[in-house]
Motif scaffolding. Structure first.
Motif, mmCIF file in Angstrom:
data_model
loop_
_atom_site.group_PDB
_atom_site.id
_atom_site.type_symbol
_atom_site.label_atom_id
_atom_site.label_comp_id
_atom_site.label_asym_id
_atom_site.label_seq_id
_atom_site.Cartn_x
_atom_site.Cartn_y
_atom_site.Cartn_z
ATOM 1 N N ASN A 1 3.483 0.341 2.719
ATOM 2 C CA ASN A 1 3.111 -0.412 3.911
ATOM 3 C C ASN A 1 2.863 -1.868 3.551
ATOM 4 O OD1 ASN A 1 0.740 -1.610 5.630
ATOM 5 N ND2 ASN A 1 1.742 -0.071 6.918
ATOM 6 N N TYR B 1 1.617 -4.231 -13.147
ATOM 7 C CA TYR B 1 0.658 -4.171 -12.040
ATOM 8 C C TYR B 1 -0.452 -5.181 -12.306
ATOM 9 C CZ TYR B 1 2.955 0.368 -11.490
ATOM 10 O OH TYR B 1 3.881 1.362 -11.360
ATOM 11 N N LEU C 1 -2.543 6.234 -1.712
ATOM 12 C CA LEU C 1 -2.531 6.397 -3.168
ATOM 13 C C LEU C 1 -2.913 5.048 -3.772
ATOM 14 C CD1 LEU C 1 0.803 8.412 -3.450
ATOM 15 C CD2 LEU C 1 -1.511 9.335 -3.674
ATOM 16 N N LYS C 2 -4.188 4.928 -4.097
ATOM 17 C CA LYS C 2 -4.699 3.621 -4.470
ATOM 18 C C LYS C 2 -5.169 3.612 -5.910
ATOM 19 C CE LYS C 2 -7.604 0.038 -2.478
ATOM 20 N NZ LYS C 2 -8.607 -0.288 -1.481
ATOM 21 N N GLY C 3 -4.444 2.895 -6.763
ATOM 22 C CA GLY C 3 -4.871 2.739 -8.151
ATOM 23 C C GLY C 3 -5.764 1.526 -8.295
ATOM 24 N N GLU C 4 -6.075 1.175 -9.536
ATOM 25 C CA GLU C 4 -6.939 0.005 -9.756
ATOM 26 C C GLU C 4 -6.245 -1.288 -9.359
ATOM 27 O OE1 GLU C 4 -8.178 0.189 -13.854
ATOM 28 O OE2 GLU C 4 -8.720 2.294 -13.545
ATOM 29 N N LYS C 5 -4.935 -1.272 -9.440
ATOM 30 C CA LYS C 5 -4.126 -2.422 -8.991
ATOM 31 C C LYS C 5 -3.167 -1.932 -7.916
ATOM 32 C CE LYS C 5 -5.657 -5.435 -12.023
ATOM 33 N NZ LYS C 5 -5.079 -5.694 -13.319
ATOM 34 N N PRO C 6 -2.750 -2.836 -7.009
ATOM 35 C CA PRO C 6 -1.872 -2.386 -5.934
ATOM 36 C C PRO C 6 -0.475 -1.981 -6.407
ATOM 37 C CG PRO C 6 -2.503 -4.702 -5.667
ATOM 38 C CD PRO C 6 -3.108 -4.242 -6.933
ATOM 39 N N PHE C 7 0.194 -1.204 -5.578
ATOM 40 C CA PHE C 7 1.566 -0.780 -5.864
ATOM 41 C C PHE C 7 2.503 -1.984 -5.746
ATOM 42 C CE2 PHE C 7 5.779 0.536 -4.475
ATOM 43 C CZ PHE C 7 6.102 1.477 -5.438
ATOM 44 N N PHE D 1 -1.941 5.209 -12.911
ATOM 45 C CA PHE D 1 -3.312 5.274 -12.383
ATOM 46 C C PHE D 1 -3.804 6.708 -12.150
ATOM 47 C CE2 PHE D 1 -1.648 1.070 -11.072
ATOM 48 C CZ PHE D 1 -2.543 0.291 -11.796
ATOM 49 N N LEU E 1 -2.699 9.344 -10.514
ATOM 50 C CA LEU E 1 -2.726 9.784 -9.118
ATOM 51 C C LEU E 1 -1.726 10.915 -8.924
ATOM 52 C CD1 LEU E 1 -2.609 6.182 -7.592
ATOM 53 C CD2 LEU E 1 -4.620 7.667 -7.641
ATOM 54 N N THR F 1 5.500 6.578 1.704
ATOM 55 C CA THR F 1 5.751 5.338 2.443
ATOM 56 C C THR F 1 5.003 4.204 1.759
ATOM 57 O OG1 THR F 1 3.906 5.763 3.929
ATOM 58 C CG2 THR F 1 6.086 6.384 4.726
ATOM 59 N N ASP G 1 0.866 -1.184 0.000
ATOM 60 C CA ASP G 1 0.000 0.000 0.000
ATOM 61 C C ASP G 1 0.892 1.220 0.000
ATOM 62 O OD1 ASP G 1 -2.440 -1.417 0.118
ATOM 63 O OD2 ASP G 1 -2.111 -1.776 2.265
ATOM 64 N N LEU G 2 0.640 2.123 -0.934
ATOM 65 C CA LEU G 2 1.473 3.327 -1.078
ATOM 66 C C LEU G 2 0.747 4.513 -0.437
ATOM 67 C CD1 LEU G 2 3.933 4.814 -2.437
ATOM 68 C CD2 LEU G 2 2.467 5.090 -4.453
ATOM 69 N N TYR H 1 3.876 4.502 -10.944
ATOM 70 C CA TYR H 1 2.580 4.080 -10.394
ATOM 71 C C TYR H 1 1.572 5.233 -10.492
ATOM 72 C CZ TYR H 1 -0.831 1.995 -7.198
ATOM 73 O OH TYR H 1 -1.974 1.476 -6.652
#
Lengths: 393, 267
Positions: B188, A303, A206-212, B176, B178, B186, A198-199, B172
């Motif tokens: 997690n 991703y 910062l959540k896109g359609e797929k995880p970081f 997306f 962002l 960070t 999780d970014l 990233y």
């Protein structure tokens, strides 16, 4: 035109033989001190068998000795090098220069691993003066860098052409050490770069359609092979010592064909798009050119939430063939059945046919082959050879 | 034994000068892992503080950076500093070709792991080695007992554990659509936070913990390194003061790999 060496990975003796049979000029294998500690690494006895086998075919074997040694490994390495020297392997691939000094008491050629991250001609010049005969360039090299190093430093260059990429500069990732207590630079890499994270930017997710993830697409240089040949690169390297015989056979054969077709007639050479389909299908991961073209932007990231589909194309391995009965003895690798349209491929053949007559090991008629490694017989209209493979069309 | 410290800015250099013996100074465009870097002119200012000064040139050097690197090394030579902490082997070659006198500190981060290699570089004229943070205390002592090289060992601060040429955060965000407001993010995983810094030179990820091995006896080591990155400047000053006064600091004890041997064969 100088034909470059095609260098393939071999995780064990079976894969070594397959790689050489399907067109590799040389293989690299892991022994006791390599970066795939959890692969089926070669014992000294296996290294001897593999080297003898390769030399009979006029081909070469290189042994990776490329861990970042700690004291206890350093204290054992000299003896190991003597054993490799006695066996007569063609070169060792190292990253730790302490080995250079120790290898001076042997006849071993020294190739510098990509783990040493050689990106420039000054570093290449240093290693040449130290007695290194070949440098496996860092994967971050662009074509202009490679050309400059080749043109200015008289040393053999080896370049990766296919396979998985490290997300980091080689040698500069110890995520495995910190997150799983496995030492990545001693062969324990647990591929944290393929994990999802999780970014956060401050407290904002910062959540896109797929995880970081750090994960990158694989490398494929298929369309750039003529360019690499024109640049007089000495060795073209395929990554993947832990890959299957099917993967090795398929990839090696494709690159063998590309190299031979181009070198046979450079002026009339045309890139065959079907090779890309074959490469894409066998890996089940997207492949791109990456740093060679200076491309390391978002297009090369992968991703996908770690969902990779297992390739089930590989149906069986030919163990024997009776020319009188046209019956091939096959070891099953994936489910197949009577009526399936399949393809046979080998180092020198490709043809398709439909399975009509299928028998179990006692030659009783059979409809379906569903058991792993099941031995069956099937009628194949054309002659096949040991180590040919059968796959889905 | 010397106390060496990285710095985030000139003011911090001044503030900590009574508690350290050497500054480790990341240089603009040629250092990675350090969010703050310094220009050559600033190094002159730091030199005026009358402490040892080591400049950090620890990025992987790409072929098209060689001319700039050579110019930089020539300029550094005029500063009469105590050494260059280097990663890329090009620096050894250029230094030898130009017969530069500035001492070199071999700092290949995660690869400085045995005394054989430390001695290899020593014989090449590199008289200092900055050891990997992934070693045990016993391995560090063994290296010390088997080399004439002067050793640097990290004992306090966040540790870099991943360095990439790629812009992993920006890629990233771009993929997306962002946006991020801060320079440092960070990531997690399993309730642990790791700082990630995407810069012009690529992306660095740091340990989730602050190494804090200040109560361990390293009196045999030549340079003990305190890293200031991401640490509040007042807290950092206090850590150095505490060390000088032989007191525990406020941070939890964390010994990293000093007493935890990594495994690499899982069978």
């Amino acid at each position: 035109m100088k034909k470059p060496e095609l260098l393939a990975p071999a995780g064990d003796l079976e894969r070594l033989k397959i790689a050489l049979l399907y067109g590799a000029d040389a293989v690299y294998i892991g022994g006791a001190f390599n970066l795939r500690a959890n692969a089926d690494n070669f014992s000294l006895d296996d290294i001897k068998k593999g080297t003898d086998y390769a030399h009979k075919l006029n081909k070469k074997v290189y042994v990776t000795v490329n861990i970042a040694m700690h004291n206890k490994e350093y204290e054992k390495i000299a003896n190991y090098l003597k054993n490799l020297d006695n066996i007569g392997v063609d070169a060792i691939i190292i990253s730790d220069p302490a080995i250079i000094k120790l290898a001076k008491d042997t006849n071993l050629q020294i190739h510098l691993s990509t783990q040493a991250s050689t990106l420039n001609k000054e570093a290449a010049d240093f290693w040449k003066k130290e007695g290194v005969s070949r440098i496996v360039l860092a994967r971050e090299c662009q074509k202009e860098d490679i050309t400059d190093i080749k043109n200015n430093i008289g040393i053999e260059l080896e370049v990766f052409i296919h396979g998985a990429m490290c997300a980091s500069y080689s040698g500069r990732c110890v995520l495995s050490n910190f997150l799983t207590n496995r030492d990545s630079n001693r062969g324990g890499c647990s591929q944290i770069c393929r994990w999802d994270f999780d970014l956060y930017d401050g407290k904002k997710h910062l959540k896109g359609e797929k995880p970081f993830t750090f994960c990158t697409k694989d490398l494929s240089m298929a369309k750039h092979i003529p360019k690499l040949i024109d640049m007089q690169i000495d060795s073209l390297k395929i990554e993947g010592r832990m890959r299957s015989i099917y993967y090795i056979a398929t990839i090696v054969k494709v690159y063998r064909q590309i190299i031979d077709e181009y070198c046979h007639n450079p002026e009339k050479y045309e890139y065959n798009l079907k090779y890309e389909d074959i490469l894409r299908r066998v890996a089940n991961r997207d492949s791109v050119t990456q740093f060679f073209d200076g491309n390391f932007g978002k297009e090369v990231q992968y991703y996908n939430g770690r969902q990779e589909i297992t390739n089930q194309d590989f149906l069986g391995l030919v163990l024997d063939y009776d020319e009188n009965t046209h019956l091939a003895k096959i070891e099953q690798r994936n489910y197949f059945k009577k009526g399936d349209k399949v393809e046979i491929f080998g180092p020198d053949k490709n043809f398709q046919f439909t399975i009509k007559n299928l028998y179990d090991e006692e030659k009783n008629p059979l409809e379906i082959v569903r058991h792993p490694r099941q031995i069956v017989y099937l009628e194949i209209p054309q002659k096949v050879s040991v180590n040919d493979m059968m796959k889905m069309c | 034994m010397f106390i060496a410290s990285t710095i985030n800015n000139i003011k911090q250099a001044q503030n900590i000068k009574d508690y350290i013996d050497a500054y480790l100074v990341p240089i603009k465009d040629f250092s990675i892992n350090y969010p703050n870097t310094f220009k050559l002119e600033e190094i002159k200012t730091i030199k005026n503080l009358k402490k040892q000064v080591f400049v950090i040139i620890n990025k992987n050097i790409h072929n098209n950076e060689l001319t700039s690197l050579e110019n930089l090394l020539k300029q550094i030579e005029t500063l009469n500093i105590d050494g260059i902490i280097f990663y890329d082997i090009s620096i050894v070659n250029i230094s030898q070709k130009l017969k530069l006198k500035t001492k070199l500190v071999w700092n290949q981060e995660h690869l400085a792991t045995n005394y054989g290699t430390v001695n290899y570089w020593y014989e090449k004229g590199v008289k200092y080695a900055y050891l990997s943070s992934e070693l045990t205390k016993r391995e560090i002592d063994e290296i010390k007992n088997n080399t004439k090289a002067k050793l640097f060992v990290n004992i306090f601060g966040y540790l870099p554990m991943f360095t990439s040429r790629r812009h992993l955060v920006q890629n990233y965000l771009d993929t997306f659509n962002l946006n991020a407001q801060n320079n440092i993010q960070t990531i997690n995983k399993e309730e642990k936070d790791y700082k990630i810094n995407d810069t012009n030179n690529g992306t660095v990820v740091y340990s989730n913990y602050i190494l804090n091995a200040t109560d361990i006896d390293f009196s045999n080591i030549d340079y003990l390194v305190f890293s200031s990155i991401f640490i509040d400047e007042n807290d950092f000053l206090e850590v150095l003061k505490n060390y000088k006064e032989n007191k525990q600091n406020k941070f939890p004890k964390e010994t990293g790999f000093l007493y935890k041997e990594t495994i690499y064969k899982v069978k």
